[in-house]
Design an enzyme around this catalytic site. Structure first.
Site, PDB file in Angstrom:
ATOM      1  N   GLN A  22       3.231   5.957  -2.781  1.00  0.00           N
ATOM      2  CA  GLN A  22       3.710   6.253  -1.434  1.00  0.00           C
ATOM      3  C   GLN A  22       4.240   7.670  -1.306  1.00  0.00           C
ATOM      4  O   GLN A  22       4.543   8.340  -2.299  1.00  0.00           O
ATOM      5  CB  GLN A  22       4.823   5.274  -1.048  1.00  0.00           C
ATOM      6  CG  GLN A  22       4.318   3.864  -0.744  1.00  0.00           C
ATOM      7  CD  GLN A  22       5.397   3.013  -0.104  1.00  0.00           C
ATOM      8  OE1 GLN A  22       6.130   2.309  -0.767  1.00  0.00           O
ATOM      9  NE2 GLN A  22       5.500   3.072   1.214  1.00  0.00           N
ATOM     10  N   HIS A  23       4.333   8.100  -0.050  1.00  0.00           N
ATOM     11  CA  HIS A  23       5.088   9.287   0.371  1.00  0.00           C
ATOM     12  C   HIS A  23       4.417  10.633   0.082  1.00  0.00           C
ATOM     13  O   HIS A  23       4.797  11.631   0.675  1.00  0.00           O
ATOM     14  CB  HIS A  23       6.491   9.333  -0.252  1.00  0.00           C
ATOM     15  CG  HIS A  23       7.267   8.076  -0.194  1.00  0.00           C
ATOM     16  ND1 HIS A  23       7.417   7.331   0.961  1.00  0.00           N
ATOM     17  CD2 HIS A  23       7.939   7.395  -1.161  1.00  0.00           C
ATOM     18  CE1 HIS A  23       8.156   6.260   0.706  1.00  0.00           C
ATOM     19  NE2 HIS A  23       8.472   6.270  -0.570  1.00  0.00           N
ATOM     20  N   ASP A  74       1.906   1.337  -2.728  1.00  0.00           N
ATOM     21  CA  ASP A  74       1.834   0.613  -4.002  1.00  0.00           C
ATOM     22  C   ASP A  74       2.698  -0.641  -4.029  1.00  0.00           C
ATOM     23  O   ASP A  74       2.267  -1.696  -4.518  1.00  0.00           O
ATOM     24  CB  ASP A  74       2.163   1.532  -5.183  1.00  0.00           C
ATOM     25  CG  ASP A  74       3.420   2.352  -4.995  1.00  0.00           C
ATOM     26  OD1 ASP A  74       4.130   2.175  -3.975  1.00  0.00           O
ATOM     27  OD2 ASP A  74       3.703   3.195  -5.863  1.00  0.00           O
TER      28      ASP A  74
END
Length: 478
Positions: free
Chosen positions: A71-72, A247
């Site tokens: 992520q991110h 994830d």
């Protein structure tokens, strides 16, 4: 037999599983390594995905695929579909000041109300603010912003820079899903929409969702947000491509997690998350009110320091993880008073990006390899137990803890977890649960029905709480 594939494009590697869509039986798998670092050229992920797919036997007999990923991470593209600079990953903390600046401008409570999260250095919005301030020339070139799984899905479907892809740089074809979008700090799980004002505050440029509105040279394209069973499209060879996921949301799908299940995942990072029916908002910023990949919510806390803590301490004693477990289990709960506060890489929960690790309670008698080994495991798990308390504070009620990730297979970690957490602990059989979640998504998008595959439990541990462990840790940590 209908086959589906799931992908886990994580910080460290790319894993692919191919499963029978009806039963969930694993047919074959593959993997490839990713480069180290908190700043990575996305081309390395694309190469690893192709290598892992070959290692898994390819897609010739596969009907659908879906990609879950870290992520991110900030992937910025120019108008020609080219990556402008290396992606900043979730664990790159250079944007810590940017997070503080955004909170000062908007307010923590307003952020939590509008998008379910309060900015920390991990989130995409803070990385965009950092780009605006530190690299204004690059910020001015941005035509689209994607997350790692968004970009890989786009490339898998045949899009990309001219000369490097079959379909070329169609930025309007970018897609994402609810779970990953909710980790940007400019899309809200409660509203189901981008907060374009928060996006513009981050990058200093207006944004719009792909396919929504006319193209404008100054307006940045954001991926279209897909529903849980909505297909992103097809590969050039005709394989259906699912929506993808972050994830942790992928792991929840792969585990079949339901309300009452709290998942504690110990990988490069540590996470504690639960599936809940309603959206969550925490103005303190401790709990992120993420969306999940099935249409509900995934309140989550994350720690930067997890399995790597054990590897670092094992290296001090020149032992492997089994050797560390043997040392740790030879010490008593509480490690003879020794406490390791494991903020080796700064920390996200609590939000201390500049913190360092520390050891407390050493005496001549307590300074032994066994106590230090056990203190490493206890410290890592106490950080996650603090996260469990935070998740409970927003209304989560657990009936069991599912302990997953590579470190969960360490016998000392499982045993100590039962002494740290005050809830029953179950260890599912080893598996690639994030990639499995991608496979669930692929089957769901293909058939229209969410599959219910069986997950084997390896170990069940009853509550064996030893209060001394968390009491000592609470006294030592900031």
């Amino acid at each position: 037999m209908t086959l589906v594939a799931g992908v886990d494009s994580s910080t460290q590697s790319c894993k692919v599983v191919v499963r029978d869509a009806e039963t969930g039986r694993l047919v074959r798998s593959g993997r490839a390594a990713h480069p180290d670092g908190t700043e990575v050229d996305p081309a390395a992920w694309w190469s690893a995905l192709q290598e892992a797919l070959v290692d898994a036997g390819g897609l010739d007999d596969v009907d659908a695929i879906s990609i879950a990923g870290q992520q991110h991470g900030m992937v910025v593209l120019d108008a020609d579909g080219r990556v402008i600079r290396d992606a900043l990953l979730w664990n790159d903390t250079r944007s810590a000041q940017a997070a503080r600046d955004l909170i000062a401008e908007v307010g923590a409570e307003a952020y939590a109300e509008r998008v379910g999260v309060v900015p920390v250095a991990s989130f995409t919005a803070t990385k965009l603010r950092w780009l605006r301030d530190a690299e204004p020339a690059n910020a001015a070139r941005v035509a689209a912003v994607a997350l790692p799984h968004d970009w890989l899905t786009w490339r898998l479907r045949g899009y990309g820079p001219a000369g490097e892809s079959e379909l070329g740089p169609d930025l309007e074809a970018l897609t994402t899903d609810r779970s990953d979008a909710s980790g940007t700090a400019y899309w809200g799980a409660a509203t189901g929409e981008y907060d374009l004002d928060l996006f513009e505050r981050a990058l200093g440029r207006p944004g719009r969702e792909a396919g929504n509105g006319a193209a404008d040279a100054d307006t940045v394209v954001l991926p279209r947000v897909l529903g849980p069973a909505e297909a992103a499209g097809r590969t050039p060879s005709g394989v259906l491509v699912g929506p993808g996921a972050g994830d942790n949301a992928g792991a929840a799908l792969g585990l079949g997690a339901a309300e009452g299940d709290v998942v504690v995942s110990i990988g490069t990072s540590g996470t504690v998350f639960a599936v809940t029916d309603g959206p969550v908002s925490d103005a303190s910023g401790t709990v992120a009110g993420f969306a999940d990949a099935s249409g509900v919510s995934l309140p989550l806390i994350a720690t930067l320091n997890a399995a790597r803590v054990l590897g670092s301490v094992a290296g001090l004693f020149s032992v492997d993880h089994d050797g560390l477990a043997e040392l740790a289990l030879s010490a008593e709960p509480g490690s003879g008073g020794v406490v390791l506060v494991p903020y080796f890489e700064g920390e996200r929960t609590p939000n201390l990006p500049d913190a360092k690790a520390s050891i407390h309670g050493l005496t001549l008698a307590s300074t032994t390899p066994a106590n230090l080994a056990r203190a490493a495991i206890e410290g890592m798990l106490c950080g996650l137990a603090d996260g469990l308390d935070a998740v409970r504070s927003v209304g989560v009620k657990e009936r069991r803890i599912l302990l997953i990730g590579g470190a969960a297979q360490n016998p000392a970690v499982a045993q100590v977890a039962a002494q740290v957490f005050d809830a029953p602990v179950e260890v599912p059989a080893p598996g690639e649960y994030v990639a499995d979640g991608g496979a669930v998504q692929a089957a769901w998008a293909l058939t229209g029905t969410r599959p219910a595959w069986t997950v084997e439990t390896l170990t069940t541990l009853p509550v064996d709480t030893r209060p001394v462990i968390r009491t000592q840790y609470a006294a030592a940590r900031p």
